[in-house]
Design an enzyme around this catalytic site. Sequence first.
Site, PDB file in Angstrom:
ATOM      1  N   LEU A   1       0.835  -1.205   0.000  1.00  0.00           N
ATOM      2  CA  LEU A   1       0.000   0.000   0.000  1.00  0.00           C
ATOM      3  C   LEU A   1       0.867   1.252   0.000  1.00  0.00           C
ATOM      4  O   LEU A   1       0.585   2.223  -0.712  1.00  0.00           O
ATOM      5  CB  LEU A   1      -0.923  -0.010   1.214  1.00  0.00           C
ATOM      6  CG  LEU A   1      -1.834   1.206   1.396  1.00  0.00           C
ATOM      7  CD1 LEU A   1      -2.745   1.386   0.185  1.00  0.00           C
ATOM      8  CD2 LEU A   1      -2.661   1.067   2.669  1.00  0.00           C
ATOM      9  N   ASN A   2       1.938   1.236   0.777  1.00  0.00           N
ATOM     10  CA  ASN A   2       2.865   2.370   0.819  1.00  0.00           C
ATOM     11  C   ASN A   2       3.440   2.658  -0.567  1.00  0.00           C
ATOM     12  O   ASN A   2       3.540   3.817  -0.986  1.00  0.00           O
ATOM     13  CB  ASN A   2       3.992   2.090   1.813  1.00  0.00           C
ATOM     14  CG  ASN A   2       5.096   3.133   1.765  1.00  0.00           C
ATOM     15  OD1 ASN A   2       6.002   3.048   0.936  1.00  0.00           O
ATOM     16  ND2 ASN A   2       5.031   4.109   2.630  1.00  0.00           N
TER      17      ASN A   2
ATOM     18  N   GLU B   1       8.885  -0.392   6.516  1.00  0.00           N
ATOM     19  CA  GLU B   1      10.055  -0.630   5.680  1.00  0.00           C
ATOM     20  C   GLU B   1      11.190   0.308   6.087  1.00  0.00           C
ATOM     21  O   GLU B   1      10.963   1.363   6.680  1.00  0.00           O
ATOM     22  CB  GLU B   1       9.714  -0.417   4.197  1.00  0.00           C
ATOM     23  CG  GLU B   1       8.540  -1.250   3.690  1.00  0.00           C
ATOM     24  CD  GLU B   1       8.806  -2.739   3.721  1.00  0.00           C
ATOM     25  OE1 GLU B   1       9.992  -3.135   3.599  1.00  0.00           O
ATOM     26  OE2 GLU B   1       7.843  -3.510   3.876  1.00  0.00           O
TER      27      GLU B   1
ATOM     28  N   TYR C   1      -3.188  16.262  11.368  1.00  0.00           N
ATOM     29  CA  TYR C   1      -2.177  16.198  12.427  1.00  0.00           C
ATOM     30  C   TYR C   1      -1.570  14.805  12.548  1.00  0.00           C
ATOM     31  O   TYR C   1      -2.274  13.799  12.460  1.00  0.00           O
ATOM     32  CB  TYR C   1      -2.784  16.562  13.783  1.00  0.00           C
ATOM     33  CG  TYR C   1      -3.046  18.033  13.968  1.00  0.00           C
ATOM     34  CD1 TYR C   1      -2.084  18.875  14.526  1.00  0.00           C
ATOM     35  CD2 TYR C   1      -4.264  18.595  13.578  1.00  0.00           C
ATOM     36  CE1 TYR C   1      -2.330  20.225  14.694  1.00  0.00           C
ATOM     37  CE2 TYR C   1      -4.518  19.947  13.739  1.00  0.00           C
ATOM     38  CZ  TYR C   1      -3.543  20.760  14.301  1.00  0.00           C
ATOM     39  OH  TYR C   1      -3.791  22.102  14.467  1.00  0.00           O
TER      40      TYR C   1
END
Length: 306
Positions: free
Chosen positions: A71-72, A273, A218
């Site tokens: 997903l990253n 990661e 935030y």
Amino acid sequence: MRKRARIIYNPTSGKELFKRMLPEVLVKMEKAGFETSAYATQKAGDATIESKRALQEDYEMLIVAGGDGTLNEVVNGIAEHPKRPKIGVIPMGTVNDFGRALHLPTDILKAVDVIIEGHSVKVDIGKMNSRYFINLAAGGRITEVSYETSSKLKTFVGPFAYYIKGMEMLPQMTNVDVRIEYDGQVFQGEILLFLLGLTNSMAGFEKLVPDARLDDGYFTLIIVQKANLAELGHIMTLASRGEHIKHPKVIYEKAKSVNISSFEQMPLNVDGEYGGQLPANFLNLKQHIEVYTPKDVKNTELIQQD
């Protein structure tokens, strides 16, 4: 004209279950009116490259089947584009922090149903130097656990693999002298680790950020000041209940931007990661990505609905 969806999946995630169920997923999407195709990653970075290519092909939807790392990569592929497709997530990793935060089903076909239903929300992402993240960024020796844990061990024992590796690494914990600037405030001193969270779930700890908001602009900044192993163990026990924020060695703040530097080396973790070494500048990009979520789940503690 039918909407076009591109599935980007990690074929090794979830004991290769998604790969076996892919034909069924494609049929389900086609019946729902989506022109759907799929791409299997083979190595690190493939999901980023493919998501950029999907942008050029004008796909309206990207479906990510894999862990937080996959997903990253997809987020990094689309984050800088002005017209970003919506993202559907099928959680197939070991921990699936982002999926937990959004209450996504772990059953593949039920996760596809969530996407087909079409209910979506906009969520924040973070930018660390030149790369992006959707769940957390962290620094400190203990944060190496997620990427130092072998795939074989994760396949064999699941999330418990992180605890095994964490116990192995505990004797190697070291404090690092850092300078942390956040929204006009400054902390300087020795710390064991820091965490910047966008969701409530990190490394399987679902109460690490008990007051998380996914779309408020935030970060939650957690700093664990200089501590010994006994103190760290106590803090981790409290974290399982969301009570660590009361510990005297824990600083718990909200910030839109954070800058961290040190004369010493401190490894960084980005969405599980390896993320290089300090220094690092972090910026919250408010409501930058739109993702599909269950419409029948009230995320009142997580998402600020208009």
